[in-house]
Scaffold this motif. Structure first.
Motif, mmCIF file in Angstrom:
data_model
loop_
_atom_site.group_PDB
_atom_site.id
_atom_site.type_symbol
_atom_site.label_atom_id
_atom_site.label_comp_id
_atom_site.label_asym_id
_atom_site.label_seq_id
_atom_site.Cartn_x
_atom_site.Cartn_y
_atom_site.Cartn_z
ATOM 1 N N SER A 1 0.650 -1.173 -0.226
ATOM 2 C CA SER A 1 -0.741 -0.207 -0.032
ATOM 3 C C SER A 1 0.688 1.324 0.250
ATOM 4 C CB SER A 1 -1.307 -0.138 1.473
ATOM 5 O OG SER A 1 -0.320 -0.006 2.491
ATOM 6 N N GLU B 1 2.174 1.397 -3.283
ATOM 7 C CA GLU B 1 0.692 1.975 -4.503
ATOM 8 C C GLU B 1 0.455 3.822 -4.747
ATOM 9 O OE1 GLU B 1 -2.550 -0.535 -3.781
ATOM 10 O OE2 GLU B 1 -1.628 -2.077 -4.071
ATOM 11 N N THR B 2 0.669 4.194 -2.401
ATOM 12 C CA THR B 2 0.897 5.325 -3.204
ATOM 13 C C THR B 2 1.373 6.763 -3.171
ATOM 14 O OG1 THR B 2 -0.596 5.346 -0.701
ATOM 15 C CG2 THR B 2 0.647 7.143 -0.878
ATOM 16 N N SER C 1 1.435 6.682 -6.990
ATOM 17 C CA SER C 1 -0.080 7.329 -7.248
ATOM 18 C C SER C 1 0.260 8.629 -7.586
ATOM 19 C CB SER C 1 -1.151 6.994 -6.289
ATOM 20 O OG SER C 1 -2.200 8.169 -6.452
#
Length: 64
Positions: free
Chosen positions: A49, A52-53, A56
């Motif tokens: 996560s 992914e952050t 992003s």
């Protein structure tokens, strides 16, 4: 993921040759990426996560 990072550095290194002052924006992007990764790894647990952050942020902010 590693291939994506390699492509990023290969692409930006090719664009930097002869760029003069244009390298400062690239330097800011690299520094931002490094800072985000170091912040995610500070607890010695780099989760999916967190990855992914970071990706992003880099995609949204820098179009990478």
């Amino acid at each position: 993921m590693l291939d994506m990072v390699k492509r990023f550095f290969d692409k930006t290194a090719a664009g930097r040759s002869g760029a003069g002052e244009g390298g400062t924006e690239h330097d800011l992007r690299v520094a931002t990426c490094a800072l985000l990764v170091e912040m995610a790894r500070i607890d010695e647990h780099f989760s999916a996560s967190e990855m992914e952050t970071i990706l992003s942020i880099l995609k949204d902010r820098y179009g990478l």
